[in-house]
Design a protein around this motif. Structure first.
Motif, PDB file in Angstrom:
ATOM      1  N   ALA A 146       0.824  -1.211   0.000  1.00  8.83           N
ATOM      2  CA  ALA A 146       0.000   0.000   0.000  1.00  8.83           C
ATOM      3  C   ALA A 146       0.855   1.257   0.000  1.00  8.83           C
ATOM      4  CB  ALA A 146      -0.931  -0.015   1.212  1.00  8.83           C
ATOM      5  N   ASP A 160      -9.242   1.603  -0.631  1.00 10.85           N
ATOM      6  CA  ASP A 160      -9.130   0.135  -0.685  1.00 10.85           C
ATOM      7  C   ASP A 160     -10.453  -0.489  -1.121  1.00 10.85           C
ATOM      8  OD1 ASP A 160      -9.080  -2.629   0.099  1.00 10.85           O
ATOM      9  OD2 ASP A 160      -9.565  -2.062   2.158  1.00 10.85           O
ATOM     10  N   TYR A 179      -3.488  -0.860   5.394  1.00 10.95           N
ATOM     11  CA  TYR A 179      -3.572   0.134   4.319  1.00 10.95           C
ATOM     12  C   TYR A 179      -3.751   1.535   4.890  1.00 10.95           C
ATOM     13  CZ  TYR A 179      -4.902  -3.995   1.522  1.00 10.95           C
ATOM     14  OH  TYR A 179      -4.973  -5.222   0.927  1.00 10.95           O
ATOM     15  N   THR A 187     -11.759   2.647   3.044  1.00 10.90           N
ATOM     16  CA  THR A 187     -11.901   1.233   2.722  1.00 10.90           C
ATOM     17  C   THR A 187     -13.360   0.925   2.428  1.00 10.90           C
ATOM     18  OG1 THR A 187     -11.573  -1.039   3.519  1.00 10.90           O
ATOM     19  CG2 THR A 187     -12.179   0.597   5.172  1.00 10.90           C
TER      20      THR A 187
END
Length: 452
Positions: A146, A160, A179, A187
């Motif tokens: 990442a 993400d 991440y 995310t």
């Protein structure tokens, strides 16, 4: 932001490789005791990596503090016929009473450098080998991948999308946290959002568009429920989809609040330019362009170099599987027992003996200049990277960190990397990591003793 505590998916004491238990029984049967020190480190970096971002400490501390054998665990082990009753009684009372020193999460690490050091009675230290490796491996692997995507994006937003193709539930949840530490800004994983306070992102899939008689009808329906959304425009034809967004804007007038469009296929550089031109001509300059679809750091870097008018990237499969480097040569090796330094001399797998420290020097511009692995009692120039995290089986106060501070540390660490090290191409020369003279002499002496 809430405290950065990790919820391990499977905290069973039976999540262990059998050889740890058989060695533990043999230690016990032969009265092999004493305080042991194990180092967790990566032997060598994958060719595609110039650095790693160390993540996994919080999970490690959770497991070390909380893992216990249950009566059901012990009943199962008894039924295997491999273990004496006396040894099972030892397991019944097993809990971690040792010390942990580690790099802070979000610290840049390199090959051979201990990221985690465990010092405990030999049975305890041996028992946690596979669990610690399992958790550090996946989180460091994914955080490091990442970080490369974030660096490639050059300040553009990255989020993400990877959960659906990741290798199991644990990696999807722990990966989203990794991440976020590395610099991603959101995310799609709702559970990770709940556990860690990470912003959750996502709007629609192609199936929603397919369920309607036309793409425009789908956009009308979705914006009725979510006015400030991002509309996916490539279900049938990306630029026709952009025209439908423009038509929707004309229909809604001042009520049009769509924040962006998402391109998920095709030539993203060309399509983003054409989409930007059409949106601007329609007076929709505030509508952002978000792209996704088989992206990784190399593809992101290409789009940035091409000056494509892209505001944000959604990365999924190639990030979630770390496709170009799907594993690290991570190991957990005995370095000392009862005060006696130990090593391995195996071909291509030799280790450094003794209790160690890692020192990092910083140049006059605030950039990392080089690391030295030393014996722990040496006082060298630079910043020591291994610090106390547990003492006598309990976390030290400094080990409790908010996730926001870990994320900030990672950003500072990445900003301090030398230019050649933060690039995507293999660094030539690589980042310098040396062994101190005292550690080199200790290694020579112990190797000579073992060879004799």
């Amino acid at each position: 932001m809430r405290a950065a505590r990790v919820h391990a998916v499977c905290p069973s004491a039976l999540l262990v490789d059998l050889y740890e238990l058989t060695m533990m029984q043999a230690y016990w049967a032969n009265a092999i005791e004493g305080s042991a020190t194990f180092d967790l480190f990566v032997r060598r970096l994958p060719p595609e990596r110039n650095f790693l971002l160390a993540v996994g400490l919080e999970t490690a501390l959770d497991l070390l503090e909380g893992l216990r054998f249950t009566p059901g665990d012990l009943e199962y082990l008894s039924g295997t016929g491999l273990f004496d009753r006396g040894f099972l009684d030892v397991l019944a009372g097993l809990q971690f009473t040792g010390d942990v020193d580690a790099m802070a999460e979000g610290t840049v690490a390199f090959a051979r450098e201990p990221m985690l050091r465990v010092t405990a009675p030999i049975l305890e230290a041996q028992f946690f080998e596979s669990l610690l490796m399992n958790q550090y491996h996946v989180q460091t692997l994914l955080a490091s991948k990442a970080a490369r995507v974030v660096l490639a994006a050059g300040g553009r937003r990255v989020v993400d999308f990877g959960m659906r193709r990741m290798h199991g539930v644990d990696s999807a949840v722990a990966g989203a946290r990794a991440y976020w530490i590395a610099g991603l800004e959101g995310t799609s994983n709702v559970l990770a959002g709940q556990l860690y306070g990470i912003p959750i992102v996502g709007t629609m899939a192609h199936s929603f568009v397919q369920c309607h008689s036309s793409e425009l009808d789908a956009f009308r329906a979705f914006t009725t429920t979510y006015p400030e959304t991002v509309l996916l425009v490539d279900t049938y034809d990306s630029l026709h989809g952009v025209e439908h967004v423009i038509e929707l804007a004309r229909e809604l007038g001042a009520g049009f609040r769509v924040r962006g469009i998402r391109l998920d296929s095709g030539n993203l550089a060309e399509l983003s330019r054409a989409a930007r031109q059409r949106l601007d001509a329609a007076g929709l300059g505030e509508v952002r362009i978000f792209v996704s679809g088989n992206l990784d750091e190399h593809r992101v870097a290409e789009l940035v170099r091409a000056a494509a008018p892209i505001d944000a990237f959604g990365v999924g499969t190639r990030l979630g599987t770390s496709e170009d480097a799907p594993n690290l040569d991570l190991v957990y090796k005995l370095a000392q027992l009862g005060g006696r330094p130990l090593l391995k001399l195996s071909t291509d797998k030799a280790t450094l003996p003794g209790v160690k420290q890692v020192w990092r020097t910083i140049d006059g511009h605030g950039r990392f200049a080089g690391d030295v692995i030393s014996l722990a009692d040496e006082g060298l120039d630079g910043v020591p990277l291994l610090a106390p995290r547990m003492r006598r089986g309990k976390r030290v106060a400094e080990a409790a960190e908010e996730l926001v501070f870990i994320r900030r540390r990672a950003a500072d660490q990445l900003a301090a990397l030398p230019d050649g090290i933060c690039g995507l191409a293999p660094a030539d020369p690589p980042y310098p990591v040396e062994v101190s003279a005292a550690l080199a002499e200790c290694t020579r002496r112990v190797a000579q003793e073992r060879a004799g």
